[in-house]
Design an enzyme around this catalytic site. Structure first.
Site, PDB file in Angstrom:
ATOM      1  N   ASP A   7       0.877  -1.165   0.000  1.00  0.00           N
ATOM      2  CA  ASP A   7       0.000   0.000   0.000  1.00  0.00           C
ATOM      3  C   ASP A   7       0.917   1.219   0.000  1.00  0.00           C
ATOM      4  OD1 ASP A   7      -2.222   1.676   0.178  1.00  0.00           O
ATOM      5  OD2 ASP A   7      -2.207   1.617   2.371  1.00  0.00           O
ATOM      6  N   GLU A  67      -1.612  -1.559  -4.652  1.00  0.00           N
ATOM      7  CA  GLU A  67      -2.853  -0.854  -4.919  1.00  0.00           C
ATOM      8  C   GLU A  67      -2.595   0.184  -6.001  1.00  0.00           C
ATOM      9  OE1 GLU A  67      -5.724  -0.210  -1.611  1.00  0.00           O
ATOM     10  OE2 GLU A  67      -5.313   1.881  -2.073  1.00  0.00           O
ATOM     11  N   ASP A 139      -2.109   0.889   7.435  1.00  0.00           N
ATOM     12  CA  ASP A 139      -1.435   0.741   6.143  1.00  0.00           C
ATOM     13  C   ASP A 139      -0.999  -0.708   5.914  1.00  0.00           C
ATOM     14  OD1 ASP A 139      -1.488   3.550   5.242  1.00  0.00           O
ATOM     15  OD2 ASP A 139      -0.259   3.864   7.027  1.00  0.00           O
TER      16      ASP A 139
END
Length: 157
Positions: A7, A67, A139
């Site tokens: 991420d 992502e 996160d």
């Protein structure tokens, strides 16, 4: 197969490693790479690259998943995110890792069942999917969700 989920963020990049064997998924490790907001941009990006390279060397994943970038209302925030994401992709590329990129909605749908899930729903599902795992923060949770989604998508492809 070991999958490294990422991420990307300039301030705090989340990472998570899962082992996928058929339909089974097991937690291996997770954490966050934080950079000093007061440091010059080049130092922050170098710290991110160095930290991620150490994680890749330690866990030796077979592949990575990240992502996809999203556009913020603030162009400066989007630019910083893009720079951090570039470093993350480059670190994976230097390690010879293929990187699958997934939209946030697709990750949420793969993990929770709906693309409109909120962070609390994703984290609740992670507790079910990865029982006993201690998650380093929001996160890291997002990164584990990316890795799990990638495992599901690989299996269904």
């Amino acid at each position: 197969m070991l999958i490294l989920g990422l991420d990307p963020s300039l301030s705090c990049t989340g990472w998570g490693v899962v082992r996928a064997e058929g339909s089974r998924i097991a937690h291996c490790a997770n954490g966050q790479i934080k950079t000093d907001a007061k440091a010059p941009m080049a130092e922050r990006l170098a710290a991110l690259q160095s930290g991620l390279s150490a994680i890749i060397a330690e866990h030796r994943p077979d592949r990575a998943a990240a992502e996809e970038i999203f556009v913020n209302k603030n162009p400066q925030s989007t630019l910083k995110l893009a720079q951090a994401r570039g470093v993350v992709l480059a670190a994976c590329g230097l390690a010879g890792l293929a990187v699958n990129e997934h939209a946030a909605r697709l990750v949420k749908k793969a993990v929770v069942g709906t693309g409109g899930a909120d962070k609390a729903q994703v984290q609740a599902m992670l507790k079910i999917l990865l029982p006993g795992a201690t998650i380093a923060g929001a996160d890291a949770a997002d990164a584990l969700a990316v890795a799990i989604a990638d495992a599901h998508l690989i299996r269904s492809a």
